[in-house]
Scaffold this motif. Structure first.
Motif, short mmCIF file in Angstrom:
data_model
loop_
_atom_site.label_atom_id
_atom_site.label_comp_id
_atom_site.label_asym_id
_atom_site.label_seq_id
_atom_site.Cartn_x
_atom_site.Cartn_y
_atom_site.Cartn_z
N ASP A 1 -7.98 -11.37 3.69
CA ASP A 1 -6.80 -10.47 4.57
C ASP A 1 -6.07 -9.78 3.36
N ARG A 2 -6.48 -9.87 2.03
CA ARG A 2 -5.76 -8.99 1.15
C ARG A 2 -5.73 -7.65 1.41
N THR A 3 -6.44 -6.98 2.04
CA THR A 3 -6.42 -5.62 2.32
C THR A 3 -6.23 -5.14 3.98
N TYR B 1 0.91 -1.21 -0.23
CA TYR B 1 -0.03 -0.14 -0.02
C TYR B 1 0.95 1.01 0.17
N VAL B 2 1.70 1.21 1.12
CA VAL B 2 2.71 2.55 1.24
C VAL B 2 3.66 2.61 -0.29
N ALA C 1 -6.00 6.66 -2.15
CA ALA C 1 -4.97 7.55 -1.47
C ALA C 1 -4.24 8.39 -2.58
N ALA C 2 -4.10 7.94 -3.82
CA ALA C 2 -3.40 8.65 -4.66
C ALA C 2 -4.35 9.76 -5.10
N TRP C 3 -5.67 9.66 -4.98
CA TRP C 3 -6.77 10.66 -5.15
C TRP C 3 -6.42 11.79 -4.45
N LEU D 1 -6.80 -4.05 -3.03
CA LEU D 1 -5.95 -3.25 -2.46
C LEU D 1 -5.50 -1.91 -3.36
N LEU D 2 -5.65 -2.40 -4.76
CA LEU D 2 -5.68 -1.12 -5.76
C LEU D 2 -6.48 -0.28 -5.44
#
Lengths: 281, 306
Positions: B250-252, B83-84, B173-175, B166-167
């Motif tokens: 648990d993928r996210t 994610y980071v 976040a990028a938004w 997750l994407l």
């Protein structure tokens, strides 16, 4: 020829920014549009930005809230929490900032460094021990854990105000001292009135952080009557229980209105505040 | 009496006392809400504690279990790092790109800047998280648009499919690149125009100017934004909690969400405290590494007061 090139450049520039901006803004417009859509329409033509018909009753329906508690109560709770914390934050941070920027005292540099380091320390890491502490104090299911810590000056706000006070000419203080002012009246009569822009900037940030605060509310508030809007919205939108999507979107829009209003009113201060201190990510 | 009063006044105006009085709100808060909880948390990380019964000292047991017998911990680490590593560069690149565009003197730039900041203004709210869930859901706007365009036939669960869940959080976040964008903008304004003028005289093109002047002059701001964004994004919680709840499989499961589950859902407070200390250690190491490396790539004109 050169002029033509310049015009073409201008068109490309504005065209790109508007196109990119459309995608950036689409989710927000979509949220607003959905809040006026009929239940079936939300799912049938999901991407459209113009509802077939404006269903204002979504708002009335959403306002009813759940469990007999209306969104009026939730918004009132949010306002109480946000405005008291904001007052506490501004007042305490300005006191501390004055101490750091105008008084020479033993250990000042050390404490200032400590304060800057705490700015980098992620708060969530302290969530559990803080919860246990507040639990011991019997603060669970009260507004206290959401409000009281704000009266102990957050490092971000101190930093913002220190920057601002350092920009004020020291002659102001000296003149006041010659006129017989002591430290305390200099703070109240000279510093406070002169750092209004910093107070406003800090105030806006503090307000909208507490307004949006979700994790703390989730941890500490249990009774529905005490829910702030953020928490109510989350419960209201639980995928397993939502029956009226339009109403949920309507309340989501409404919960963003105060933030928008404050942003539009104080826009200039906000932009300056972020720019000068690098506040918040 | 008068003597006493003036004595009190003198004492109060003593710089040492006055200084500590003024900073006392922060100092008290620092001990009450930081030092004491941190001490408590460190102690609890060596215990088994479920709130209902008193903590039991078990030494390094929690840490041992986390590292050797807890696949979900490794999963949470993997998710958080992915994610980071996705969110931070995207945010910073968008922020810098648009800041450069908005630093030009053109019509409407002020308005554009404000509009582009709005997603960051509301991005952290529950309302936006709820909206995101719907936008990327099976019956959401994205699918509806894709179907209309003939690209797909049936809806795809962007935030429920293991490959894309997750994407969808990273995109959210990028938004929200508005804050680093404004900070970059302020930084760009500080670069003296004379530098650009002499570069123009030397016949440098846009790319050369960007890499030789803009980037180096902006490096302290890039450094600041990088550190703040890293710390912020490691702490992501609300969005993951509301949009995906850590699912599917648990993928996210971002770190703070896992910590929260251990502490408040399973009442393993000691274990959760150990998790918190591990995260703090990881962030500390990364921050220290960036600070160390900064000497090599951050250019400072002058040093500040403190």
């Amino acid at each position: 020829m050169k002029r033509l090139k310049k015009t073409a450049g201008s068109v490309a520039y504005h065209g790109f920014i508007l196109l990119f901006g459309f995608f950036m803004f689409y989710p927000v417009m979509w949220l607003i549009a959905s809040s006026f859509k009929e239940h079936a329409e939300i799912f049938q033509n999901a991407h459209s930005l113009i509802p077939n018909q404006f269903h204002f009753e979504n708002y009335a329906q959403g306002w009813k809230g759940f469990g007999g508690v209306t969104f009026g109560t939730f918004f009132k709770n949010s306002f109480i929490i946000s405005s008291i914390s904001t007052f506490g934050q501004i007042f305490s941070a300005s006191l501390v900032a004055y101490g750091f920027s105008r008084i020479k005292f033993f250990g000042k540099k050390f404490w200032f460094k400590v304060m800057i380091i705490t700015m980098l320390l992620p708060g969530q890491v302290l969530q559990i021990p803080q919860y246990l502490l507040f639990n011991k104090l019997g603060w669970i299911d009260t507004f206290k854990p959401l409000i009281l810590p704000s009266f102990f000056a957050g490092p971000f706000f101190i930093f913002l105000m220190v920057q601002f006070i350092q920009g004020l000419p020291i002659e102001l203080d000296e003149a006041a001292r010659i006129d017989g002012c002591d430290r305390y009246s200099i703070y109240f009569r000279i510093i406070l009135p002169n750092i209004k822009p910093a107070l406003i900037t800090a105030g806006i940030f503090s307000f909208y952080w507490t307004w949006n605060n979700f994790l703390q509310a989730l941890l500490y508030i249990q009774t529905i009557e005490k829910y702030p809007a953020s928490l109510a919205l989350q419960l209201f939108s639980d995928p397993t229980s939502v029956t009226h999507w339009g109403a949920m979107f309507a309340m989501a829009v409404l919960s963003l209105v105060p933030i928008f209003l404050i942003f539009i009113t104080f826009q200039k201060h906000l932009v300056e505040g972020i720019s000068t201190t690098g506040l918040k990510g | 009496m008068r003597n006493l009063l003036s004595k009190i006044r003198d004492t109060l105006n003593n710089d040492n006392l006055a200084g500590y009085l003024f900073i006392s709100p922060w100092l008290i808060g620092f001990f009450a809400f930081m030092v004491i909880p941190m001490g408590l948390s460190l102690y609890l990380s060596f215990t088994r504690y479920s709130v209902l019964t008193p903590p039991v000292w078990i030494g390094l047991q929690n840490y041992k279990e986390i590292f050797t017998a807890d696949p979900r911990f490794w999963q949470a680490l993997k998710v958080t790092f992915t994610y980071v590593l996705g969110a931070v560069p995207l945010r910073l690149i968008f922020a810098l790109f648009l800041a450069v565009l908005f630093s030009q003197k053109r019509a409407l730039v002020g308005l554009y800047r404000t509009m582009y900041y709005i997603p960051s203004l509301i991005g952290g709210s529950v309302a936006v998280a709820v909206m995101w869930r719907q936008l990327f859901g099976v019956y959401g706007a994205l699918n509806s648009a894709l179907i209309k365009a003939g690209l797909i036939e049936t809806g795809f669960g962007w935030n429920t499919h293991p490959k894309t869940a997750l994407l969808s959080l990273i995109v959210l976040a990028a938004w929200q690149f508005g804050s680093p964008m404004l900070i970059f903008l302020a930084g760009l304004k500080q670069i003296p125009a004379s530098l650009y003028e002499s570069a123009a005289i030397d016949g440098a093109n846009w790319w050369q100017t960007f890499f030789k002047i803009t980037l180096p002059m902006l490096s302290p701001i890039i450094f600041f934004n990088l550190v703040m964004q890293l710390i912020n994004n490691f702490m992501v919680f609300t969005q993951a909690y509301i949009i995906t709840g850590g699912q599917p499989f648990d993928r996210t499961l971002v770190y703070i969400l896992y910590l929260f589950q251990k502490g408040f859902t399973y009442s393993q407070m000691g274990y959760a405290c150990a998790l918190a200390w591990i995260l703090l250690f990881i962030i500390g190491v990364i921050t220290a590494f960036i600070f160390k490396s900064s000497a090599g790539w951050v250019y400072y004109e002058s040093k500040g007061d403190f």
